[in-house]
Enzyme design. Sequence first.
Site, mmCIF file in Angstrom:
data_model
loop_
_atom_site.group_PDB
_atom_site.id
_atom_site.type_symbol
_atom_site.label_atom_id
_atom_site.label_comp_id
_atom_site.label_asym_id
_atom_site.label_seq_id
_atom_site.Cartn_x
_atom_site.Cartn_y
_atom_site.Cartn_z
ATOM 1 C CB SER A 17 9.292 62.171 108.643
ATOM 2 O OG SER A 17 8.066 62.516 109.220
ATOM 3 C CE LYS A 66 -1.279 61.501 108.387
ATOM 4 N NZ LYS A 66 -1.214 62.208 109.653
ATOM 5 N N GLY A 128 -10.227 67.791 108.627
ATOM 6 C CA GLY A 128 -9.357 67.059 107.703
ATOM 7 C C GLY A 128 -8.828 65.766 108.291
ATOM 8 C CG ASN A 150 -14.083 71.868 108.102
ATOM 9 O OD1 ASN A 150 -12.923 72.260 108.248
ATOM 10 N ND2 ASN A 150 -14.510 71.309 106.986
ATOM 11 C CB THR A 152 -16.309 72.080 103.631
ATOM 12 O OG1 THR A 152 -15.399 72.917 102.937
ATOM 13 C CG2 THR A 152 -17.207 71.372 102.655
ATOM 14 N N GLY A 233 2.408 72.139 117.416
ATOM 15 C CA GLY A 233 2.301 70.700 117.169
ATOM 16 C C GLY A 233 3.622 69.944 117.131
HETATM 17 P P1 ATR Z 1 -7.994 67.234 103.767
HETATM 18 O O1 ATR Z 1 -9.207 68.127 103.896
HETATM 19 O O2 ATR Z 1 -7.690 66.835 102.355
HETATM 20 O O3 ATR Z 1 -7.963 66.109 104.742
HETATM 21 P P2 ATR Z 1 -6.198 68.586 105.464
HETATM 22 O O4 ATR Z 1 -4.973 69.379 105.188
HETATM 23 O O5 ATR Z 1 -6.126 67.425 106.355
HETATM 24 O O6 ATR Z 1 -6.759 68.170 104.073
HETATM 25 O O7 ATR Z 1 -7.323 69.553 106.035
HETATM 26 C C1 ATR Z 1 -7.383 70.855 105.721
HETATM 27 C C2 ATR Z 1 -8.335 71.531 106.695
HETATM 28 O O8 ATR Z 1 -8.080 72.933 106.690
HETATM 29 C C3 ATR Z 1 -9.788 71.364 106.307
HETATM 30 O O9 ATR Z 1 -10.559 71.306 107.483
HETATM 31 C C4 ATR Z 1 -10.052 72.646 105.520
HETATM 32 O O10 ATR Z 1 -11.390 73.054 105.482
HETATM 33 P P3 ATR Z 1 -12.368 72.544 104.293
HETATM 34 O O11 ATR Z 1 -12.818 71.185 104.731
HETATM 35 O O12 ATR Z 1 -13.442 73.558 104.283
HETATM 36 O O13 ATR Z 1 -11.535 72.524 103.049
HETATM 37 C C5 ATR Z 1 -9.263 73.632 106.322
HETATM 38 N N1 ATR Z 1 -8.906 74.822 105.564
HETATM 39 C C6 ATR Z 1 -7.889 74.965 104.697
HETATM 40 N N2 ATR Z 1 -7.837 76.220 104.214
HETATM 41 C C7 ATR Z 1 -8.865 76.907 104.791
HETATM 42 C C8 ATR Z 1 -9.335 78.241 104.723
HETATM 43 N N3 ATR Z 1 -8.747 79.164 103.947
HETATM 44 N N4 ATR Z 1 -10.412 78.594 105.474
HETATM 45 C C9 ATR Z 1 -11.013 77.674 106.274
HETATM 46 N N5 ATR Z 1 -10.610 76.394 106.390
HETATM 47 C C10 ATR Z 1 -9.552 75.997 105.663
#
Ligand code: ATR
Length: 265
Positions: A17, A66, A128, A150, A152, A233
């Site tokens: 940015s 955010k 996320g 997702n 999780t 992106g």
């Molecule tokens: P935040 O979750 O804090 O908003 P983000 O960078 O906006 O952070 O989002 C990260 C995304 O990448 C999430 O959807 C995360 O999945 P989880 O909700 O299960 O954490 C996903 N992510 C990151 N690393 C991952 C991995 N090794 N396998 C699957 N999903 C992953």
Amino acid sequence: MKKNFLVIGNPIDHSLSPKLHNYWIKKYKIDAIYEKRLLNNNEIENLIFNIREEKIHGINITVPFKKMIIPFLDELSEEAEISQSVNTIYKKDNKIIGDNTDIEGFKLSLEKTEQEIKNKKALILGAGGVVPSIIIALKKMQIEKIYISNRTELKTTELKKNFPEIEIIKWGQTLDFDIIINATSIGLKEEDEININYQQISKDKFFYDVIYNPPETNFLKKAKKYGGITKNGKMMFIYQAQKAFFIWHKVVPEVDNETINLLDV
Ligand code: ATR
């Protein structure tokens, strides 16, 4: 008097940015400077105070602030309200306003690809911070159906509370879609892989990765190998910045090849 602008996040080192905004600031001869700052949660309040005092004139917000920043603001734009996500802050009529330019950034970047979105089916990977903005943009473009997957699952059920029309599918599963969007952080490291069956699903489908650095993640590489159409992106990033720039400086900065090439890293 020189005006001060900032992008805050944690981590923040990777942010492009400052490069983009300072390029436009110089181009349009605006008396301002744009810097990045690594922020801890306990510093948010003081930062907002600095906007009130007009020591800082505008802030861009990135991961993980955010949503966290919202309670510190006086007012949200409609887009920030519906997404519960703020990426641009400014002061107007003595109020600190939070806005969201990610929605427009994503939407414009999709429109420029000329891929049909209306009446199509999208599968979003990830739940996320950026995902509500993507959902809203797709809805504005009259998408027919949105699936979310997702790792999780709890996070997808949380999303569904705000967007009941989305359908949750299990992580690792795919189904019939027209456009698939990687909104996870998988791909930020060159070796990162999303384990889906590219050979089976890619042909003539549209693959969008929110990540732009590296410019071609394995997600895009593999999709391309099996006949998918791909987009990273970068333009989303540029258009969200363009809109933030307009909010602060009332100038619509030109997005030309020089601007786009500036971000090649
Ligand atoms: P935040 O979750 O804090 O908003 P983000 O960078 O906006 O952070 O989002 C990260 C995304 O990448 C999430 O959807 C995360 O999945 P989880 O909700 O299960 O954490 C996903 N992510 C990151 N690393 C991952 C991995 N090794 N396998 C699957 N999903 C992953």
